[in-house]
Structure formats: C-alpha cells, structure tokens
Design a protein around this motif. Sequence first.
Motif, PDB file in Angstrom:
ATOM      1  N   LYS A  91       0.944  -1.291  -0.061  1.00 51.15           N
ATOM      2  CA  LYS A  91       0.099  -0.044  -0.112  1.00 51.15           C
ATOM      3  C   LYS A  91       0.727   1.374   0.016  1.00 51.15           C
ATOM      4  CE  LYS A  91      -3.277   0.647   3.132  1.00 51.15           C
ATOM      5  NZ  LYS A  91      -3.990   0.328   4.395  1.00 51.15           N
ATOM      6  N   GLU A 119      -8.263  -0.169  -9.236  1.00 51.05           N
ATOM      7  CA  GLU A 119      -8.467   0.172  -7.955  1.00 51.05           C
ATOM      8  C   GLU A 119      -7.213   0.236  -6.838  1.00 51.05           C
ATOM      9  OE1 GLU A 119     -10.629  -3.963  -6.565  1.00 51.05           O
ATOM     10  OE2 GLU A 119     -11.546  -2.189  -5.883  1.00 51.05           O
ATOM     11  N   SER A 131      -6.085   0.414  -1.028  1.00 49.02           N
ATOM     12  CA  SER A 131      -6.847   0.950   0.093  1.00 49.02           C
ATOM     13  C   SER A 131      -8.470   0.809  -0.239  1.00 49.02           C
ATOM     14  CB  SER A 131      -6.507   2.434   0.095  1.00 49.02           C
ATOM     15  OG  SER A 131      -6.806   3.017  -0.906  1.00 49.02           O
ATOM     16  N   ALA A 132      -8.677   0.971  -1.535  1.00 48.94           N
ATOM     17  CA  ALA A 132     -10.061   0.666  -1.779  1.00 48.94           C
ATOM     18  C   ALA A 132     -10.392  -0.873  -1.520  1.00 48.94           C
ATOM     19  CB  ALA A 132     -10.494   1.062  -3.266  1.00 48.94           C
ATOM     20  N   GLU A 179      -9.245  -2.973   0.176  1.00 44.50           N
ATOM     21  CA  GLU A 179      -9.462  -3.737   1.429  1.00 44.50           C
ATOM     22  C   GLU A 179     -10.583  -3.326   2.362  1.00 44.50           C
ATOM     23  OE1 GLU A 179      -6.334  -2.717   4.263  1.00 44.50           O
ATOM     24  OE2 GLU A 179      -6.341  -0.350   3.582  1.00 44.50           O
ATOM     25  N   ARG A 180     -11.439  -2.267   1.850  1.00 35.74           N
ATOM     26  CA  ARG A 180     -12.694  -2.093   2.578  1.00 35.74           C
ATOM     27  C   ARG A 180     -13.535  -3.326   2.810  1.00 35.74           C
ATOM     28  NH1 ARG A 180     -13.422   2.814  -1.006  1.00 35.74           N
ATOM     29  NH2 ARG A 180     -12.036   4.142  -0.169  1.00 35.74           N
ATOM     30  N   PRO A 181     -14.048  -3.348   4.125  1.00 36.25           N
ATOM     31  CA  PRO A 181     -14.961  -4.546   4.293  1.00 36.25           C
ATOM     32  C   PRO A 181     -15.752  -5.039   3.370  1.00 36.25           C
ATOM     33  CG  PRO A 181     -14.594  -3.155   6.195  1.00 36.25           C
ATOM     34  CD  PRO A 181     -14.008  -2.347   5.101  1.00 36.25           C
ATOM     35  N   GLU A 182     -16.751  -4.207   2.752  1.00 34.92           N
ATOM     36  CA  GLU A 182     -17.810  -4.473   1.675  1.00 34.92           C
ATOM     37  C   GLU A 182     -17.024  -4.918   0.345  1.00 34.92           C
ATOM     38  OE1 GLU A 182     -17.140  -1.354   3.190  1.00 34.92           O
ATOM     39  OE2 GLU A 182     -17.244   0.064   1.507  1.00 34.92           O
ATOM     40  N   ARG A 183     -16.024  -4.407  -0.083  1.00 33.23           N
ATOM     41  CA  ARG A 183     -15.363  -4.562  -1.209  1.00 33.23           C
ATOM     42  C   ARG A 183     -14.596  -6.188  -1.036  1.00 33.23           C
ATOM     43  NH1 ARG A 183     -14.966  -5.730  -6.078  1.00 33.23           N
ATOM     44  NH2 ARG A 183     -12.992  -5.493  -7.093  1.00 33.23           N
ATOM     45  N   THR A 184     -13.854  -6.280   0.024  1.00 31.15           N
ATOM     46  CA  THR A 184     -13.468  -7.701   0.417  1.00 31.15           C
ATOM     47  C   THR A 184     -14.404  -8.879   0.083  1.00 31.15           C
ATOM     48  OG1 THR A 184     -11.695  -6.679   1.913  1.00 31.15           O
ATOM     49  CG2 THR A 184     -12.354  -8.704   2.097  1.00 31.15           C
TER      50      THR A 184
END
Length: 278
Positions: free
Chosen positions: A199, A218, A221-222, A224-229
Amino acid sequence: MNEHHVLGISGGKDSAALAVYMRQTRPDLDIEYFFTDTGKELPEVYDFLGRLEGFLGKPIIRLNPDRNFDFWLREYNHFLPSPQTRWCTRQLKLLPFEHWVRPMLMAGDIVTSYVAIRADEDYREGYSSKHQNLKVRLPFREQGVDKLGVSEILEASGVGWPEYYQWRSRSGCTFCFFQQKIEWVRLKEKHPEEFEQAKAYEKDALEHGSPFTWSKGEPLSALERPERTLQIMKDFEERKAREEKRRPVNPLRYELPVDLDDLYGCDEGNGACVVCHK
Ligand code: SF4
C-alpha cells in the motif's frame, strides 16, 4: 568447449517439479539450479527452496541483482511495474541471469537452460535465447508432462507443494501486479505487514503521477474495505463454480480440483510470465 546445464527455480510448483524430474531421470547431468531473488519474495518461498535443496542434495544458487527493487522503482520515476512496463522482470530476474551466464558464453561454452513449460500450456512469454550457445529445452513439453503430472512428481518425491498454494496460486514477488484480487485479499490476511508495504509503495507511486495501481482499476486502500473484500470473495466463489461447471468430466482420468491457478485468464487477469512464475 564446456557444457553447462542450468535450471531456474521460481519458488513455484512447475520449476520445482522439473528439478525433481531432471534429478530422477538425468542424474548424469550436473545441473546448476538457480533462483533469482528480487528481495520481495514471500517467506514461504524460502522454506520451499530449503525443502527442495534437501531433495536435490545440493544448494540452489541465489542470484541477487546488484540493485534492489527500491533502486529500480526510483529509476522508473516511482511508477509501479505493470503488464505494460514490466521493469521488475527485466531488471530483477533476467539481468541477474544474463550476468551469471555471460562468462560461460564468453568462454565459448554451451549453456542449456531447462524451462518448466508443461505439455498442457501454451508457450506463453518466456525467456528466449539471444545467444547461439544458449539453448532452451522444455522437458515437460517434450515428455508430455501436464499439471497432474507435476503434482504427482512433487507428491511422490516427498517435496510436496509450496505452502502458499493454499492461498495463492503462483510464486513471484509478494506484490506482483499479476495477482488476482482474491490473492490481495489473502495477502492482507496472511501477511498484513507486506500488504501495508504494498500500500505504501502504491501511495508513493500515485503521488508521483503513476497511472498504475497494483491491482487493475483500484488502489489497495479501496480493495481492503470490508464491503469490497466481501464482494471479491463472493466473485471468486462464483468464478470457481463457473469453472468447475465448465470443465469437461473425464471418467477415465482423475483431475485435480479447480484451483486459483485455473482462474487466471478466466475472468480476471491473464497472469504471468514464465520467468517469474513457473
Ligand atoms: S513476479 Fe511479478 S512483480 Fe515480480 S518480477 Fe515477476 S512480474 Fe514482476
């Protein structure tokens, strides 16, 4: 005129299986095994190299580049390596190999390099010889050894598979941009410090105007967001299910289950180069 036999070990399953295979089928050849160390390898790679050395009964020569990843990153204006500008392979993998064999070739010797392209793959992008005395041989292709064959060679020898295959499909640098998104998710889980380092490299690159992020489209940092993960994990399971369904069933032959490696080139990523990943 002398003859040298060399075999590059990437830390992945195919080159390891080829080393085992050559040791078993051509014990008469004094093969020099080498590993080009970018300094950004997964810790599991070093463990696996140790296991392989135990089987081969000789050390795997480590070829270290004169200049490290950070040096080249600065040279390339802090732009991350990418499929379009793969400076990492050139500077950290190919150059050390060329420096190593140059004295042999300058002496007029013949160098035969054994490369682990399997019978079930296309000869994608690999190292092609630029010197008439540097010969490239593909024993697995010549002998019809496919992915299942590779697995059998590793299992039967006791060397087994590299440990990181439980969560990642190919060897190569910890930060390799060829990784699938699910592999970034797993890198964060397995090696959070390395993920943070990736990162930081990416942030620095973007601040220097690099158009490339490690993962296409992407930043980490994007990702690793919980909803994206969660979305990436769900997408991965769906891709895997699609691939399992698509695969023809052959009742006469046991097939390996679908793994991450099979999903390269499926929907995401076309991953890899044989220099780093075999
Ligand atoms: S493994 Fe990936 S990042 Fe490393 S040298 Fe190869 S292409 Fe580059």
